[in-house]
Design a protein around this motif. Structure first.
Motif, PDB file in Angstrom:
ATOM      1  N   ILE A 180      52.940  -3.400 -30.865  1.00  0.00           N
ATOM      2  CA  ILE A 180      52.750  -2.115 -31.542  1.00  0.00           C
ATOM      3  C   ILE A 180      51.333  -2.012 -32.109  1.00  0.00           C
ATOM      4  N   LEU A 181      50.887  -3.068 -32.787  1.00  0.00           N
ATOM      5  CA  LEU A 181      49.530  -3.051 -33.345  1.00  0.00           C
ATOM      6  C   LEU A 181      48.468  -3.060 -32.256  1.00  0.00           C
ATOM      7  N   ALA A 182      48.685  -3.831 -31.197  1.00  0.00           N
ATOM      8  CA  ALA A 182      47.695  -3.938 -30.118  1.00  0.00           C
ATOM      9  C   ALA A 182      47.508  -2.608 -29.401  1.00  0.00           C
TER      10      ALA A 182
ATOM     11  N   SER B 100      45.214  -7.195 -34.235  1.00  0.00           N
ATOM     12  CA  SER B 100      46.640  -7.370 -33.964  1.00  0.00           C
ATOM     13  C   SER B 100      47.000  -8.839 -33.764  1.00  0.00           C
ATOM     14  N   THR B 101      46.027  -9.654 -33.401  1.00  0.00           N
ATOM     15  CA  THR B 101      46.306 -11.084 -33.236  1.00  0.00           C
ATOM     16  C   THR B 101      46.560 -11.767 -34.573  1.00  0.00           C
TER      17      THR B 101
ATOM     18  N   ASP C 100      60.316 -14.377 -36.723  1.00  0.00           N
ATOM     19  CA  ASP C 100      60.025 -14.739 -35.332  1.00  0.00           C
ATOM     20  C   ASP C 100      60.475 -13.669 -34.345  1.00  0.00           C
ATOM     21  N   ALA C 101      61.631 -13.072 -34.588  1.00  0.00           N
ATOM     22  CA  ALA C 101      62.175 -12.085 -33.656  1.00  0.00           C
ATOM     23  C   ALA C 101      61.335 -10.803 -33.623  1.00  0.00           C
ATOM     24  N   LEU C 102      60.676 -10.486 -34.723  1.00  0.00           N
ATOM     25  CA  LEU C 102      59.894  -9.247 -34.789  1.00  0.00           C
ATOM     26  C   LEU C 102      58.438  -9.434 -34.395  1.00  0.00           C
ATOM     27  N   ARG C 103      57.943 -10.664 -34.408  1.00  0.00           N
ATOM     28  CA  ARG C 103      56.524 -10.919 -34.186  1.00  0.00           C
ATOM     29  C   ARG C 103      56.000 -10.336 -32.871  1.00  0.00           C
TER      30      ARG C 103
ATOM     31  N   LEU D  73      41.783   3.882 -33.911  1.00  0.00           N
ATOM     32  CA  LEU D  73      40.343   3.742 -34.176  1.00  0.00           C
ATOM     33  C   LEU D  73      39.510   4.578 -33.209  1.00  0.00           C
ATOM     34  N   VAL D  74      39.831   4.495 -31.922  1.00  0.00           N
ATOM     35  CA  VAL D  74      39.069   5.248 -30.918  1.00  0.00           C
ATOM     36  C   VAL D  74      39.321   6.747 -31.077  1.00  0.00           C
ATOM     37  N   GLY D  75      40.557   7.130 -31.357  1.00  0.00           N
ATOM     38  CA  GLY D  75      40.876   8.551 -31.546  1.00  0.00           C
ATOM     39  C   GLY D  75      40.150   9.165 -32.730  1.00  0.00           C
ATOM     40  N   LEU D  76      40.100   8.446 -33.836  1.00  0.00           N
ATOM     41  CA  LEU D  76      39.367   8.943 -35.006  1.00  0.00           C
ATOM     42  C   LEU D  76      37.877   9.088 -34.704  1.00  0.00           C
ATOM     43  N   ASP D  77      37.316   8.108 -33.995  1.00  0.00           N
ATOM     44  CA  ASP D  77      35.896   8.190 -33.633  1.00  0.00           C
ATOM     45  C   ASP D  77      35.649   9.354 -32.673  1.00  0.00           C
ATOM     46  N   ALA D  78      36.541   9.541 -31.713  1.00  0.00           N
ATOM     47  CA  ALA D  78      36.395  10.650 -30.760  1.00  0.00           C
ATOM     48  C   ALA D  78      36.448  11.994 -31.474  1.00  0.00           C
ATOM     49  N   ASP D  79      37.381  12.142 -32.398  1.00  0.00           N
ATOM     50  CA  ASP D  79      37.471  13.392 -33.158  1.00  0.00           C
ATOM     51  C   ASP D  79      36.209  13.626 -33.980  1.00  0.00           C
TER      52      ASP D  79
END
Length: 127
Positions: free
Chosen positions: A63-65, A40-41, A54-57, A72-78
């Protein structure tokens, strides 16, 4: 304020990551979460910075963070739970995705049934 709304308290995600890392039961969850936050960075990195206004960054970063590590964690848990259920070889099984429990959080006492199984007439549950 965002962590309070999402997790029920601002220290909940920090405590999960530091004090209770074994509570999730996945070996790689912290690495996957860190990978999602690191990805996300890219929103603020030089090559991508000009593509996002700039206003959306800040919104895109947050949202990504939050969603990328969760995905990723949810897919691995499933995946891990499904393999365990197959190895258990139950007579009847009902599985629900980790993503369904995200919509249930936060509550005072959360017991979300991810998988229910019946083997030899005895019920089993994974939460």
């Amino acid at each position: 304020m965002l962590t309070t709304a999402l997790f029920g308290g601002s220290l909940q995600p920090i405590a999960l990551a530091t004090l209770w890392p074994g509570r999730l039961g996945l070996e790689r969850w912290r690495m996957l979460a860190a990978l999602g936050v690191a990805a996300s960075t890219l929103v603020v990195s030089r090559p991508v910075r000009d593509a996002i206004p700039d206003a959306l960054r800040p919104s895109v970063f947050v949202i990504l963070a939050i969603h990328l590590p969760n995905t990723l964690v949810g897919l691995d848990a499933d995946r891990v739970r499904h393999r365990a259920v197959l190895a258990f070889d139950a007579d009847e099984v009902e599985e629900r995705s980790s993503f369904a429990s995200v919509s249930e959080a936060p509550t005072d006492f959360q017991f979300f049934l991810h998988t229910a199984a019946l083997k030899n007439g005895k019920p089993y549950a994974w939460s």
